[in-house]
Scaffold this motif. Structure first.
Motif, PDB file in Angstrom:
ATOM      1  N   GLU A  60      -5.791 -10.017  -3.451  1.00 65.03           N
ATOM      2  CA  GLU A  60      -7.066  -9.462  -2.553  1.00 65.03           C
ATOM      3  C   GLU A  60      -7.688  -8.613  -3.475  1.00 65.03           C
ATOM      4  N   ILE A  61      -9.284  -8.687  -3.407  1.00 62.80           N
ATOM      5  CA  ILE A  61     -10.005  -7.925  -4.254  1.00 62.80           C
ATOM      6  C   ILE A  61     -10.835  -7.067  -3.403  1.00 62.80           C
ATOM      7  N   TYR A  62     -11.135  -5.916  -3.638  1.00 65.51           N
ATOM      8  CA  TYR A  62     -11.822  -5.020  -2.938  1.00 65.51           C
ATOM      9  C   TYR A  62     -12.976  -4.151  -3.704  1.00 65.51           C
ATOM     10  N   GLN A  63     -14.134  -3.821  -3.065  1.00 62.81           N
ATOM     11  CA  GLN A  63     -15.092  -3.096  -3.865  1.00 62.81           C
ATOM     12  C   GLN A  63     -14.902  -1.609  -3.831  1.00 62.81           C
ATOM     13  N   ALA A  64     -14.995  -1.209  -4.997  1.00 61.60           N
ATOM     14  CA  ALA A  64     -14.489   0.168  -5.145  1.00 61.60           C
ATOM     15  C   ALA A  64     -15.265   0.906  -6.321  1.00 61.60           C
ATOM     16  N   THR A  65     -14.651   1.918  -6.482  1.00 59.26           N
ATOM     17  CA  THR A  65     -15.181   2.798  -7.812  1.00 59.26           C
ATOM     18  C   THR A  65     -13.973   3.350  -8.710  1.00 59.26           C
ATOM     19  N   THR A  66     -13.742   3.247  -9.760  1.00 63.82           N
ATOM     20  CA  THR A  66     -12.617   3.717 -10.665  1.00 63.82           C
ATOM     21  C   THR A  66     -13.118   5.136 -11.399  1.00 63.82           C
ATOM     22  N   ASP A  67     -14.053   5.491 -11.121  1.00 61.42           N
ATOM     23  CA  ASP A  67     -14.998   6.578 -11.921  1.00 61.42           C
ATOM     24  C   ASP A  67     -15.534   7.493 -11.120  1.00 61.42           C
ATOM     25  N   GLN A 166     -11.813  -2.965   4.177  1.00 64.94           N
ATOM     26  CA  GLN A 166     -10.901  -3.438   3.179  1.00 64.94           C
ATOM     27  C   GLN A 166     -10.099  -2.405   2.793  1.00 64.94           C
ATOM     28  N   PHE A 167     -10.384  -1.002   3.066  1.00 63.41           N
ATOM     29  CA  PHE A 167      -9.420  -0.004   2.688  1.00 63.41           C
ATOM     30  C   PHE A 167      -8.177  -0.181   3.881  1.00 63.41           C
ATOM     31  N   ASN A 168      -8.655  -0.400   5.026  1.00 68.68           N
ATOM     32  CA  ASN A 168      -7.672  -0.367   6.308  1.00 68.68           C
ATOM     33  C   ASN A 168      -6.821  -1.725   5.862  1.00 68.68           C
ATOM     34  N   ARG A 169      -7.252  -2.682   5.381  1.00 65.34           N
ATOM     35  CA  ARG A 169      -6.593  -4.029   5.193  1.00 65.34           C
ATOM     36  C   ARG A 169      -5.584  -3.660   4.087  1.00 65.34           C
ATOM     37  N   PHE A 170      -6.007  -2.978   2.955  1.00 67.37           N
ATOM     38  CA  PHE A 170      -5.011  -2.656   1.726  1.00 67.37           C
ATOM     39  C   PHE A 170      -3.924  -1.918   2.291  1.00 67.37           C
ATOM     40  N   VAL A 174       0.197  -2.137   2.089  1.00 61.41           N
ATOM     41  CA  VAL A 174       0.869  -1.072   1.297  1.00 61.41           C
ATOM     42  C   VAL A 174       2.189  -0.549   2.219  1.00 61.41           C
ATOM     43  N   LYS A 175       1.812  -0.445   3.641  1.00 63.26           N
ATOM     44  CA  LYS A 175       2.697   0.121   4.326  1.00 63.26           C
ATOM     45  C   LYS A 175       3.920  -0.789   4.512  1.00 63.26           C
ATOM     46  N   LYS A 176       3.621  -2.232   4.719  1.00 61.15           N
ATOM     47  CA  LYS A 176       4.567  -3.287   4.847  1.00 61.15           C
ATOM     48  C   LYS A 176       5.338  -3.155   3.480  1.00 61.15           C
ATOM     49  N   SER A 177       4.907  -2.944   2.642  1.00 58.91           N
ATOM     50  CA  SER A 177       5.735  -2.838   1.148  1.00 58.91           C
ATOM     51  C   SER A 177       6.715  -1.681   1.331  1.00 58.91           C
TER      52      SER A 177
END
Length: 197
Positions: A60-67, A166-170, A174-177
């Protein structure tokens, strides 16, 4: 840019990074793709590669910033300069916790990361190896405001989602993991060029 499951797995392995699989469900690989620097836009990606409960391979691919955004480049909160996360793998450095005490996010609470320190207060992201700093800096993976266009104050070095949905989906994945494997996560930051070879 290739972001299919086996290609990313191969990229990780070539770099000597751990890729979690073992044919188990929700054994997640959280990674960022730095696509551009010297901008104030959400023009990078945060992704998650895993197998679902049917053991199908998913990316799954989400729009974000890493900077960090322009505001913090001009107004560093650390006397050494604004943090820019160095590309690499940060094993077991993250856990589900409250970002700024407000909501669940993936937070850097249990391991060190390495950042470049940009202290010249211009709008260019300086990645000078002489300005590397390693430690516990709270370089969290969190969300922004869905109604904004520019990063600005929403990242002082954190990895930040553009959209709430997208954050909520992510976070649901993560919480399932975390329920299955425990509340410890690895974050890997790669560059766009790594996905184009």
């Amino acid at each position: 840019m290739r972001l299919d499951y086996n290609y990313i797995k191969d990229v990780f392995e070539k770099k000597g990074y751990v890729f979690f699989d073992k044919n188990l469900p929700f054994n997640v690989n959280v990674f960022g793709v730095r696509c551009a620097i010297d901008t104030n836009f959400f023009d990078d990606l945060i992704c998650i590669a895993y197998r679902n409960k049917e053991l199908q391979e998913i990316v799954e691919i989400y729009q974000a910033t890493t900077d960090p955004g322009e505001y913090w480049l001009g107004n560093p909160m650390n006397t050494k300069g604004t943090a820019i996360l160095k590309e690499g793998q940060y094993k077991g450095a993250y856990k589900v916790s409250k970002h700024r005490g407000k909501y669940d996010a993936l937070c850097q609470r249990i391991g060190k990361v390495e950042v470049f320190r940009d202290n010249d207060r211009d709008t260019k992201h300086d990645l000078d190896p002489e300005d590397l700093d390693r430690g516990m800096f709270g370089i969290n993976i969190h969300k922004s405001n869905p109604y904004i266009k520019y990063v600005n104050r929403y990242s002082a070095g954190c990895q930040v989602f553009r959209l709430d949905s997208q954050f909520n989906r992510f976070m649901s994945i993560v919480k399932k993991s975390a329920e299955i494997y425990g509340n410890s996560f690895t974050y890997t930051l790669i560059h766009k060029k790594d996905t184009e070879k």
